[in-house]
Design an enzyme around this catalytic site. Structure first.
Site, PDB file in Angstrom:
ATOM      1  N   GLY A  35     -34.561  34.264   9.303  1.00 15.97           N
ATOM      2  CA  GLY A  35     -34.100  32.879   9.425  1.00 15.97           C
ATOM      3  C   GLY A  35     -35.121  32.060  10.194  1.00 15.97           C
ATOM      4  O   GLY A  35     -34.775  31.123  10.921  1.00 15.97           O
ATOM      5  N   GLY A  94     -35.571  27.940  10.279  1.00 11.64           N
ATOM      6  CA  GLY A  94     -34.585  27.023  10.842  1.00 11.64           C
ATOM      7  C   GLY A  94     -35.066  26.342  12.111  1.00 11.64           C
ATOM      8  O   GLY A  94     -36.228  26.463  12.510  1.00 11.64           O
ATOM      9  N   GLN A  95     -34.141  25.615  12.735  1.00  9.09           N
ATOM     10  CA  GLN A  95     -34.503  24.795  13.894  1.00  9.09           C
ATOM     11  C   GLN A  95     -35.038  25.647  15.052  1.00  9.09           C
ATOM     12  O   GLN A  95     -36.042  25.298  15.668  1.00  9.09           O
ATOM     13  CB  GLN A  95     -33.287  23.981  14.353  1.00  9.09           C
ATOM     14  CG  GLN A  95     -33.634  22.880  15.351  1.00  9.09           C
ATOM     15  CD  GLN A  95     -32.417  22.384  16.138  1.00  9.09           C
ATOM     16  OE1 GLN A  95     -31.318  22.918  16.019  1.00  9.09           O
ATOM     17  NE2 GLN A  95     -32.624  21.366  16.951  1.00  9.09           N
ATOM     18  N   ASP A 136     -37.577  34.348   5.689  1.00  9.45           N
ATOM     19  CA  ASP A 136     -36.553  33.360   5.355  1.00  9.45           C
ATOM     20  C   ASP A 136     -36.193  33.531   3.889  1.00  9.45           C
ATOM     21  O   ASP A 136     -36.791  34.337   3.184  1.00  9.45           O
ATOM     22  CB  ASP A 136     -37.059  31.936   5.662  1.00  9.45           C
ATOM     23  CG  ASP A 136     -35.909  31.015   6.068  1.00  9.45           C
ATOM     24  OD1 ASP A 136     -35.852  30.604   7.226  1.00  9.45           O
ATOM     25  OD2 ASP A 136     -35.057  30.716   5.207  1.00  9.45           O
ATOM     26  N   ILE A 137     -35.226  32.747   3.453  1.00 14.20           N
ATOM     27  CA  ILE A 137     -34.703  32.895   2.092  1.00 14.20           C
ATOM     28  C   ILE A 137     -35.637  32.279   1.046  1.00 14.20           C
ATOM     29  O   ILE A 137     -35.584  32.625  -0.123  1.00 14.20           O
ATOM     30  CB  ILE A 137     -33.277  32.282   2.026  1.00 14.20           C
ATOM     31  CG1 ILE A 137     -32.531  32.653   0.757  1.00 14.20           C
ATOM     32  CG2 ILE A 137     -33.299  30.776   2.238  1.00 14.20           C
ATOM     33  CD1 ILE A 137     -32.035  34.060   0.742  1.00 14.20           C
ATOM     34  N   TYR A 194     -17.087  29.235  12.392  1.00 11.46           N
ATOM     35  CA  TYR A 194     -18.340  29.571  13.083  1.00 11.46           C
ATOM     36  C   TYR A 194     -18.047  30.247  14.426  1.00 11.46           C
ATOM     37  O   TYR A 194     -18.613  31.293  14.756  1.00 11.46           O
ATOM     38  CB  TYR A 194     -19.120  28.271  13.285  1.00 11.46           C
ATOM     39  CG  TYR A 194     -20.427  28.387  14.026  1.00 11.46           C
ATOM     40  CD1 TYR A 194     -21.481  29.113  13.517  1.00 11.46           C
ATOM     41  CD2 TYR A 194     -20.604  27.714  15.235  1.00 11.46           C
ATOM     42  CE1 TYR A 194     -22.683  29.181  14.189  1.00 11.46           C
ATOM     43  CE2 TYR A 194     -21.808  27.773  15.913  1.00 11.46           C
ATOM     44  CZ  TYR A 194     -22.844  28.509  15.390  1.00 11.46           C
ATOM     45  OH  TYR A 194     -24.037  28.574  16.056  1.00 11.46           O
ATOM     46  N   LYS A 246     -18.946  34.025  15.644  1.00  9.30           N
ATOM     47  CA  LYS A 246     -19.789  34.295  16.816  1.00  9.30           C
ATOM     48  C   LYS A 246     -19.037  35.147  17.844  1.00  9.30           C
ATOM     49  O   LYS A 246     -19.612  36.031  18.480  1.00  9.30           O
ATOM     50  CB  LYS A 246     -20.272  32.980  17.443  1.00  9.30           C
ATOM     51  CG  LYS A 246     -21.322  32.262  16.607  1.00  9.30           C
ATOM     52  CD  LYS A 246     -22.604  33.089  16.490  1.00  9.30           C
ATOM     53  CE  LYS A 246     -23.663  32.436  15.630  1.00  9.30           C
ATOM     54  NZ  LYS A 246     -24.802  33.310  15.347  1.00  9.30           N
TER      55      LYS A 246
HETATM   56  N1  SER Z   1     -25.328  23.526  17.596  1.00  8.03           N
HETATM   57  C1  SER Z   1     -24.302  24.373  17.094  1.00  8.03           C
HETATM   58  C2  SER Z   1     -23.361  23.634  16.226  1.00  8.03           C
HETATM   59  O1  SER Z   1     -23.147  22.474  16.473  1.00  8.03           O
HETATM   60  C3  SER Z   1     -23.564  24.988  18.244  1.00  8.03           C
HETATM   61  O2  SER Z   1     -23.897  26.324  18.308  1.00  8.03           O
HETATM   62  O3  SER Z   1     -22.831  24.213  15.325  1.00  8.03           O
END
Ligand code: SER
Length: 317
Positions: free
Chosen positions: A8, A11-12, A34-35, A142, A146
């Site tokens: 990944g 990403g940011q 990455d993909i 999400y 996590k």
């Molecule tokens: N920056 C993330 C989000 O907003 C928080 O882990 O999903």
């Protein structure tokens, strides 16, 4: 030098982490994955491989075949996107983690980094100065993924002596690549709109206070955590890490110091409910005591650096 793989990497977080790790460990020792079939431009400084985090066999054979010893597993859907695609979010956020934890359990990997988030907390969590150990009843897909991931990391550490390390990232603010799909993304979008149009419509309300961090602090913290002696890492679920805590209105006021005509208005959408369920600020004393975490950027310095460096052309790529 142990070989490192960042899954990944486009990403940011991955973009900046890859660049920094290549500086420290030598470009040839840090593989970006990455993909995308072709290497993204900002990962061109070293080896790149196309990997699908959900393809267990592909990931296993690459890691074993190339004698990778450390993995940073960053591929995930963030909070807002995950709400729109819960099944895929759950799969992506969990299955890749098991692939990597199992490789470590079997002895192929010496160390793993896996990111958690402030999203592990929920509406019943104390909002201010949220402690390391507290009530965790996340209400987003999400956050649930996590939190489950944290439990599995700790389980593998306790049962199989897997050296897994993790940070509960707050909203991350950076200019080299765009965030995607997070609830905290307004705090990045606002800089582009301020520079291009002098105004911004926030999708969170004026008083939504959330924990945030400038990316340079996040990258330094991540690498310090990974380089710390093993016996200093006492938390194997994930560490609280605090830095900034501000509202959209406070951020706008800080931007106005540089762009006096800047204006903001507020049109909260579905992301407001997500923000309302998260902490406003984080108690990170455990990370400070265990391995010496300390943030360097305050709000005014972060805003100054962002306005100086953002490149609005990134929006067109
Ligand atoms: N920056 C993330 C989000 O907003 C928080 O882990 O999903």
């Amino acid at each position: 030098m142990e070989k490192v793989l960042i899954i990944g990497a486009g990403g940011q977080i991955g973009t900046e982490l890859t660049a920094r790790l290549r500086e420290i460990k030598g470009a040839d020792n840090v593989y970006a994955a990455d993909i995308h079939e072709n290497c993204p431009k900002n990962l061109e400084g070293g080896p790149y491989v196309q990997l699908n985090a959900l393809d267990r066999e592909q990931v296993r054979s690459f890691i074993i075949g190339n004698e990778i010893r450390q993995v940073y597993l960053l591929a995930a859907l963030l909070s807002a996107t995950a709400e729109k695609n819960p099944d895929f979010a759950w799969r992506l956020n969990m299955e890749g983690l098991f692939t990597i934890l199992d490789l470590a359990k079997e002895g192929h990997l010496s160390k793993i980094f896996w990111p958690s988030s402030i999203a592990v907390f929920g509406p019943t969590t104390p909002r201010d100065n949220t402690p390391q150990h507290t009530i965790m009843e996340p209400t987003t897909v999400y956050g649930i993924s996590k939190q489950a991931g944290e439990r599995w990391c700790e389980y593998y550490a306790n049962k199989f002596n897997v050296d897994v390390r993790s940070i509960r990232y707050p909203g991350l603010i950076s200019y080299t690549s765009l965030p995607g799909g997070g609830t905290t993304d307004y705090a990045v979008d606002i800089f582009y709109q301020a520079k291009m149009n002098g105004k911004y419509t926030s999708f969170l309300s004026r008083e939504s206070r959330l924990p945030m961090m400038y990316m340079e602090d996040a990258i330094r913290g991540t690498i310090e955590l990974m380089e710390a002696p093993k016996d200093q890492i006492k938390i194997r679920s994930s560490y609280n890490l605090g830095a900034l805590s501000f509202t959209p209105e406070e951020l706008a006021n800080e931007i106005k110091k540089h762009i006096p005509d800047f204006t903001i208005d507020y049109e909260p959408d579905f992301r407001q409910a997500i923000a309302d369920s998260w902490p406003a600020s984080i108690d990170d004393s455990t990370a400070r005591n265990d391995w010496g975490w300390k943030n360097k950027y305050d709000l005014s310095r972060m805003v100054e650096v962002m306005l100086l460096n953002i490149n609005v052309e990134l929006l067109n790529i």
